[in-house]
Write a protein that holds these residues in place. Sequence first.
Motif, PDB file in Angstrom:
ATOM      1  N   ALA A 196       0.815  -1.223   0.000  1.00 11.57           N
ATOM      2  CA  ALA A 196       0.000   0.000   0.000  1.00 11.57           C
ATOM      3  C   ALA A 196       0.849   1.273   0.000  1.00 11.57           C
ATOM      4  CB  ALA A 196      -0.936  -0.027   1.212  1.00 11.57           C
ATOM      5  N   LEU A 197       1.780   1.387   0.938  1.00  5.41           N
ATOM      6  CA  LEU A 197       2.549   2.632   1.051  1.00  5.41           C
ATOM      7  C   LEU A 197       3.470   2.839  -0.150  1.00  5.41           C
ATOM      8  CD1 LEU A 197       3.359   5.091   2.714  1.00  5.41           C
ATOM      9  CD2 LEU A 197       5.058   3.671   3.868  1.00  5.41           C
ATOM     10  N   LEU A 198       4.217   1.817  -0.522  1.00  6.35           N
ATOM     11  CA  LEU A 198       5.149   1.966  -1.634  1.00  6.35           C
ATOM     12  C   LEU A 198       4.424   2.291  -2.935  1.00  6.35           C
ATOM     13  CD1 LEU A 198       8.133   1.744  -2.504  1.00  6.35           C
ATOM     14  CD2 LEU A 198       7.711  -0.655  -3.039  1.00  6.35           C
ATOM     15  N   ALA A 199       3.254   1.694  -3.134  1.00 11.25           N
ATOM     16  CA  ALA A 199       2.491   1.953  -4.357  1.00 11.25           C
ATOM     17  C   ALA A 199       2.140   3.434  -4.493  1.00 11.25           C
ATOM     18  CB  ALA A 199       1.220   1.094  -4.372  1.00 11.25           C
ATOM     19  N   ARG A 200       1.679   4.028  -3.404  1.00  8.58           N
ATOM     20  CA  ARG A 200       1.289   5.436  -3.486  1.00  8.58           C
ATOM     21  C   ARG A 200       2.508   6.352  -3.630  1.00  8.58           C
ATOM     22  NH1 ARG A 200      -3.028   5.705  -5.713  1.00  8.58           N
ATOM     23  NH2 ARG A 200      -2.519   7.911  -5.516  1.00  8.58           N
ATOM     24  N   ILE A 207      11.893   6.408   1.323  1.00  3.06           N
ATOM     25  CA  ILE A 207      10.985   6.933   2.343  1.00  3.06           C
ATOM     26  C   ILE A 207      10.222   5.810   3.023  1.00  3.06           C
ATOM     27  CG2 ILE A 207       8.911   8.342   2.680  1.00  3.06           C
ATOM     28  CD1 ILE A 207       9.984  10.196   0.487  1.00  3.06           C
ATOM     29  N   SER A 208       9.734   4.851   2.245  1.00  2.00           N
ATOM     30  CA  SER A 208       8.991   3.748   2.861  1.00  2.00           C
ATOM     31  C   SER A 208       9.895   2.921   3.769  1.00  2.00           C
ATOM     32  CB  SER A 208       8.364   2.864   1.781  1.00  2.00           C
ATOM     33  OG  SER A 208       9.359   2.247   0.967  1.00  2.00           O
ATOM     34  N   SER A 209      11.179   2.812   3.427  1.00  2.00           N
ATOM     35  CA  SER A 209      12.112   2.053   4.261  1.00  2.00           C
ATOM     36  C   SER A 209      12.375   2.757   5.588  1.00  2.00           C
ATOM     37  CB  SER A 209      13.427   1.828   3.513  1.00  2.00           C
ATOM     38  OG  SER A 209      13.221   1.106   2.318  1.00  2.00           O
ATOM     39  N   VAL A 210      12.517   4.078   5.540  1.00  2.00           N
ATOM     40  CA  VAL A 210      12.724   4.841   6.774  1.00  2.00           C
ATOM     41  C   VAL A 210      11.491   4.741   7.675  1.00  2.00           C
ATOM     42  CG1 VAL A 210      13.045   7.155   7.711  1.00  2.00           C
ATOM     43  CG2 VAL A 210      14.396   6.415   5.750  1.00  2.00           C
TER      44      VAL A 210
END
Length: 259
Positions: free
Chosen positions: A177-181, A194-197
Amino acid sequence: MPHDLPLATPPPVPVAAPVRAPGLVEAILTILAYFALQVGFGVGFKLGTDLLARWFPDAMPDAPDRIILVVMATVALSTWLVVHGVLRRWGPLARSGDALGLGFREPDGQFIAIGAGLGIAAAILGGLLTQWLAGDRAVSQTVTEIADKAHLGMRMALVPVAVLVGPLVEEVLFRGALLARLRVRLGDGWAIAISSVIFGAVHLPDLGWLWYAVPNLILVGVFCGWLRVRSGSIWPAYVAHAANNGLAVMAWFSATAAG
């Protein structure tokens, strides 16, 4: 003449509206909802098992074993609710490997092998990085500290939850969900970073707010995010995450046996 009459025009074929994925705010709220569910279920199950232990002291296991039961039930139920909700909300896009999809599609076999290798590499490199940053300071997680006091059978029962269930819901949330957006808004590179942090930061409470344990998790997030983008599937990232957790569990058991 009848055959000179104009032919009736066929009715227009309705054009289906394009499928729209949830927005970035909804993806972030879903992540927050998962952790809120964990807190809610954890408190509820803890109170319930404590009451049962008070009413039936001879029938209930000791406190450390009960905590593991609480953790297992909490993670399993929270995972089912969140994964089921995300898949329903994304609809047809759940099986898409494109930027807006969750990537629930069959990957190439080579990426599964790469995922396993990267998961093991992340565990080794991340462990060395954490040791270097921590120095003489100890690093542990709340769950493992509690589980160290439990019986071996209960600790073994916790392994599938830590290795298989936990990575599934986290991959759906962070590399799904987060990475897709973020990919749509910022591009692949920034989205992975950003998603990794965020993935590393949300584990701070479980790590006792020990910041020097977070870069390890960020490294895992980078590897898993890269796998999701390059393979078009979420499963290589899941394999990497599970392999990383599996190696960590092996290290935990080794340390417990040595102690």
